[in-house]
Motif scaffolding. Sequence first.
Motif, PDB file in Angstrom:
ATOM      1  N   PHE A 197      29.043  -6.362 108.334  1.00 26.59           N
ATOM      2  CA  PHE A 197      27.699  -6.376 108.418  1.00 26.59           C
ATOM      3  C   PHE A 197      27.160  -5.087 107.713  1.00 26.59           C
ATOM      4  CE2 PHE A 197      29.037  -3.877 112.007  1.00 26.59           C
ATOM      5  CZ  PHE A 197      28.293  -2.458 111.749  1.00 26.59           C
ATOM      6  N   GLU A 198      25.657  -4.605 107.074  1.00 26.38           N
ATOM      7  CA  GLU A 198      25.559  -3.711 106.632  1.00 26.38           C
ATOM      8  C   GLU A 198      23.819  -3.533 107.568  1.00 26.38           C
ATOM      9  OE1 GLU A 198      25.354  -3.461 102.605  1.00 26.38           O
ATOM     10  OE2 GLU A 198      27.420  -3.759 102.110  1.00 26.38           O
ATOM     11  N   LEU A 199      23.847  -2.372 108.073  1.00 25.69           N
ATOM     12  CA  LEU A 199      22.832  -1.906 108.680  1.00 25.69           C
ATOM     13  C   LEU A 199      21.616  -1.510 107.919  1.00 25.69           C
ATOM     14  CD1 LEU A 199      20.862  -1.466 111.256  1.00 25.69           C
ATOM     15  CD2 LEU A 199      22.256   0.594 111.484  1.00 25.69           C
ATOM     16  N   GLU A 200      20.354  -2.186 107.690  1.00 26.71           N
ATOM     17  CA  GLU A 200      19.430  -1.875 106.624  1.00 26.71           C
ATOM     18  C   GLU A 200      18.113  -2.075 107.256  1.00 26.71           C
ATOM     19  OE1 GLU A 200      19.820  -3.120 102.707  1.00 26.71           O
ATOM     20  OE2 GLU A 200      22.332  -3.354 102.859  1.00 26.71           O
ATOM     21  N   MET A 201      17.073  -1.631 106.458  1.00 24.49           N
ATOM     22  CA  MET A 201      15.645  -1.777 106.671  1.00 24.49           C
ATOM     23  C   MET A 201      15.279  -2.435 105.423  1.00 24.49           C
ATOM     24  SD  MET A 201      14.771  -0.597 109.663  1.00 24.49           S
ATOM     25  CE  MET A 201      12.934  -1.118 109.672  1.00 24.49           C
ATOM     26  N   ALA A 202      14.116  -3.278 105.395  1.00 21.75           N
ATOM     27  CA  ALA A 202      13.696  -3.949 104.124  1.00 21.75           C
ATOM     28  C   ALA A 202      12.111  -3.600 104.136  1.00 21.75           C
ATOM     29  CB  ALA A 202      13.944  -5.515 104.168  1.00 21.75           C
ATOM     30  N   ALA A 203      11.684  -3.511 102.830  1.00 23.52           N
ATOM     31  CA  ALA A 203      10.434  -3.217 102.794  1.00 23.52           C
ATOM     32  C   ALA A 203       9.830  -4.629 102.165  1.00 23.52           C
ATOM     33  CB  ALA A 203       9.978  -2.068 101.674  1.00 23.52           C
ATOM     34  N   VAL A 204       8.687  -5.042 102.577  1.00 20.94           N
ATOM     35  CA  VAL A 204       8.078  -6.269 102.154  1.00 20.94           C
ATOM     36  C   VAL A 204       6.999  -6.135 101.300  1.00 20.94           C
ATOM     37  CG1 VAL A 204       7.056  -8.786 102.994  1.00 20.94           C
ATOM     38  CG2 VAL A 204       8.918  -7.355 104.504  1.00 20.94           C
ATOM     39  N   ILE A 205       6.772  -6.562 100.206  1.00 17.65           N
ATOM     40  CA  ILE A 205       5.974  -6.378  99.012  1.00 17.65           C
ATOM     41  C   ILE A 205       4.731  -7.363  99.380  1.00 17.65           C
ATOM     42  CG2 ILE A 205       5.310  -6.237  96.537  1.00 17.65           C
ATOM     43  CD1 ILE A 205       7.320  -4.104  97.574  1.00 17.65           C
ATOM     44  N   GLY A 206       3.571  -6.698  99.655  1.00 15.17           N
ATOM     45  CA  GLY A 206       2.344  -7.448  99.762  1.00 15.17           C
ATOM     46  C   GLY A 206       1.304  -7.679  98.716  1.00 15.17           C
ATOM     47  N   VAL A 207       1.448  -7.024  97.447  1.00 14.79           N
ATOM     48  CA  VAL A 207       0.727  -6.889  96.392  1.00 14.79           C
ATOM     49  C   VAL A 207       1.377  -7.009  95.044  1.00 14.79           C
ATOM     50  CG1 VAL A 207      -1.125  -5.631  95.130  1.00 14.79           C
ATOM     51  CG2 VAL A 207      -1.226  -5.619  97.637  1.00 14.79           C
ATOM     52  N   SER A 208       1.090  -7.790  94.292  1.00 11.79           N
ATOM     53  CA  SER A 208       1.868  -7.975  92.957  1.00 11.79           C
ATOM     54  C   SER A 208       1.354  -6.917  91.938  1.00 11.79           C
ATOM     55  CB  SER A 208       1.513  -9.293  92.471  1.00 11.79           C
ATOM     56  OG  SER A 208       1.979 -10.324  92.977  1.00 11.79           O
ATOM     57  N   SER A 209       2.173  -6.539  91.149  1.00  9.40           N
ATOM     58  CA  SER A 209       1.862  -5.362  90.132  1.00  9.40           C
ATOM     59  C   SER A 209       2.017  -6.265  88.662  1.00  9.40           C
ATOM     60  CB  SER A 209       2.732  -4.305  90.146  1.00  9.40           C
ATOM     61  OG  SER A 209       4.046  -4.700  89.918  1.00  9.40           O
ATOM     62  N   GLU A 210       1.667  -5.693  87.545  1.00  6.48           N
ATOM     63  CA  GLU A 210       1.365  -6.331  86.484  1.00  6.48           C
ATOM     64  C   GLU A 210       2.481  -5.990  85.631  1.00  6.48           C
ATOM     65  OE1 GLU A 210      -0.787  -8.533  84.915  1.00  6.48           O
ATOM     66  OE2 GLU A 210      -1.953  -8.451  87.010  1.00  6.48           O
ATOM     67  N   LEU A 211       3.442  -7.158  84.940  1.00 11.32           N
ATOM     68  CA  LEU A 211       4.352  -6.691  83.961  1.00 11.32           C
ATOM     69  C   LEU A 211       4.001  -5.636  82.831  1.00 11.32           C
ATOM     70  CD1 LEU A 211       7.404  -7.675  83.215  1.00 11.32           C
ATOM     71  CD2 LEU A 211       6.044  -9.373  81.622  1.00 11.32           C
ATOM     72  N   GLY A 212       4.955  -4.665  82.808  1.00 12.20           N
ATOM     73  CA  GLY A 212       4.824  -3.769  81.939  1.00 12.20           C
ATOM     74  C   GLY A 212       3.950  -2.517  82.469  1.00 12.20           C
ATOM     75  N   THR A 213       3.649  -2.437  83.710  1.00 13.21           N
ATOM     76  CA  THR A 213       3.128  -1.258  84.373  1.00 13.21           C
ATOM     77  C   THR A 213       4.183  -0.644  85.252  1.00 13.21           C
ATOM     78  OG1 THR A 213       1.986  -2.758  86.305  1.00 13.21           O
ATOM     79  CG2 THR A 213       0.652  -2.207  84.226  1.00 13.21           C
ATOM     80  N   SER A 214       3.895   0.617  85.883  1.00 15.46           N
ATOM     81  CA  SER A 214       4.679   1.091  86.750  1.00 15.46           C
ATOM     82  C   SER A 214       3.947   1.590  88.060  1.00 15.46           C
ATOM     83  CB  SER A 214       5.424   2.432  86.192  1.00 15.46           C
ATOM     84  OG  SER A 214       5.941   1.981  84.978  1.00 15.46           O
ATOM     85  N   VAL A 215       4.718   1.624  88.947  1.00 19.03           N
ATOM     86  CA  VAL A 215       3.879   2.019  90.476  1.00 19.03           C
ATOM     87  C   VAL A 215       4.388   3.600  90.605  1.00 19.03           C
ATOM     88  CG1 VAL A 215       3.586   1.548  92.865  1.00 19.03           C
ATOM     89  CG2 VAL A 215       3.543  -0.392  91.161  1.00 19.03           C
ATOM     90  N   GLY A 335       8.622  -1.205  83.831  1.00 19.91           N
ATOM     91  CA  GLY A 335       7.692  -2.099  83.820  1.00 19.91           C
ATOM     92  C   GLY A 335       7.898  -3.484  84.570  1.00 19.91           C
ATOM     93  N   CYS A 336       8.771  -3.388  85.222  1.00 21.20           N
ATOM     94  CA  CYS A 336       9.363  -4.716  86.248  1.00 21.20           C
ATOM     95  C   CYS A 336       8.079  -4.977  86.972  1.00 21.20           C
ATOM     96  CB  CYS A 336      10.627  -4.382  86.811  1.00 21.20           C
ATOM     97  SG  CYS A 336      11.156  -5.587  87.994  1.00 21.20           S
ATOM     98  N   ASN A 337       7.835  -6.019  87.158  1.00 24.08           N
ATOM     99  CA  ASN A 337       6.749  -6.367  87.738  1.00 24.08           C
ATOM    100  C   ASN A 337       6.941  -6.808  89.344  1.00 24.08           C
ATOM    101  OD1 ASN A 337       7.499  -8.576  86.492  1.00 24.08           O
ATOM    102  ND2 ASN A 337       5.989  -9.954  87.532  1.00 24.08           N
ATOM    103  N   LEU A 338       6.323  -6.348  90.272  1.00 27.11           N
ATOM    104  CA  LEU A 338       6.726  -7.000  91.703  1.00 27.11           C
ATOM    105  C   LEU A 338       5.577  -8.042  92.008  1.00 27.11           C
ATOM    106  CD1 LEU A 338       5.929  -3.553  93.384  1.00 27.11           C
ATOM    107  CD2 LEU A 338       7.987  -4.506  93.123  1.00 27.11           C
ATOM    108  N   ARG A 339       6.137  -9.036  92.933  1.00 24.72           N
ATOM    109  CA  ARG A 339       5.557 -10.182  93.333  1.00 24.72           C
ATOM    110  C   ARG A 339       5.516 -10.101  95.201  1.00 24.72           C
ATOM    111  NH1 ARG A 339       8.214 -15.125  90.210  1.00 24.72           N
ATOM    112  NH2 ARG A 339       9.924 -14.249  91.033  1.00 24.72           N
ATOM    113  N   VAL A 340       4.484 -10.836  95.290  1.00 25.59           N
ATOM    114  CA  VAL A 340       4.019 -10.857  96.875  1.00 25.59           C
ATOM    115  C   VAL A 340       5.213 -11.645  97.350  1.00 25.59           C
ATOM    116  CG1 VAL A 340       2.658 -11.896  98.783  1.00 25.59           C
ATOM    117  CG2 VAL A 340       1.523 -10.969  96.881  1.00 25.59           C
TER     118      VAL A 340
END
Length: 413
Positions: A197-215, A335-340
């Motif tokens: 097993f591996e004990l981890e926490m996960a962040a859930v993305i709720g808002v998309s970002s645009e391809l080519g932009t950074s957060v 620039g990798c985009n995030l998705r909901v």
Amino acid sequence: MPQSPWLPIPEKSDFSIYNLPYGVFSTPTRRPRVGVAIGEQIIDMAALTARGKFHDLKIPLQVFEQPSLNAFMSLGKPVWKAVRQRLIQWICEENSPLHQLQEESMLPQSDAKMLLPVQVGDYTDFYASEEHATNVGSMFRGKENALMPNWKHMPIAYHGRASSIIVSGTPIHRPKGQLMPTGADRPVFGASQKLDFELEMAAVIGVSSELGTSVTTEEAENYIFGMALFNDWSARDIQKWEYVPLGPFLGKNFASSLSPWIVPMEALKPFVTEGPKQQPEPLPYLQKANPRNYNIHLEVYLQPAMQEEVQICRTNFKHMYWSIQQQLAHHTINGCNLRVGDLLASGTISGSQPDSYGSMLELSWNGERRLQLGEASRTFLEDGDTIRMYAYAEQDHKRIGFGEVKTKILPPL
């Protein structure tokens, strides 16, 4: 925040009024839909919406009548906050719509079947615990070369497999693949003998970002809906043979287990704390102005078949070297985009003491020592074992919990 809900909430409940996590559930008479946990109850958000109780927030009727949280999350942070504030108000007002519609809008958690809460499009697994990375590096490269030269300059990660993410309670079969026995000159095919097993926490993305932009690290919290418990299963022997030169593949992608409840980032604000001092100083895009780690207690229990479970790990999320905000900033800097619905997992969470290691690989030091479990002992996991992970945060009379991730291991197919 109000202190006096009309609804009975057990003392030390994971699901206090300070929490209000989101999940997806069904019953024999209710199709999959969005719910919010409070005490031992679930608030049926679809039932309240059907009665027009969120009409002024312009939330479409079908948003909560979905088999995932994606549609609701995509409405954005202002809507998340408005719904949360309204639920808190209703739980504390005797004549609230929630109280008046209690019979149709609430049900016991014991009557519900919990489902995978998000439709995961992409899943990235980080390697953000210095203690874990040092332990693993020491085993395979020696203490002098425990951390690779890049480790303290950026959050290391790889892209995982979203299709095999399962909800807590779903059993897994021991994976099969190529293994290279010690001293052999060619691989063999068989079932993994070093399942972990591996004990981890996960962040859930709720808002998309645009391809080519950074957060940026400062903007990151506007994109993260919440956090959940995560078990990223590993077949260490399959992984050891395959991971050079391109990294994990079949040793990791057979299954990852997610808790059914997503704790909103708003609920985590009281538990923000300083993380470890970062030396050398990160590059500017990874620097952060304020403390961003979270004081979350984490526990792992192992139950062999026909025995009581035994606690084998107790650690804390605050020890993570790279914060989730830094992970997100690094993920998007090219620039990798995030998705909901995307998941960003923390990587194994380990502390500095042997009983705080978040994997069997570390607890048994790659099989060199056996972990005693009452009448049984283990180096790695065996068929019939059940792993249960549990997490909570508690401070200043406020307590929130993440529920649990519980999974049984079945023999290979």
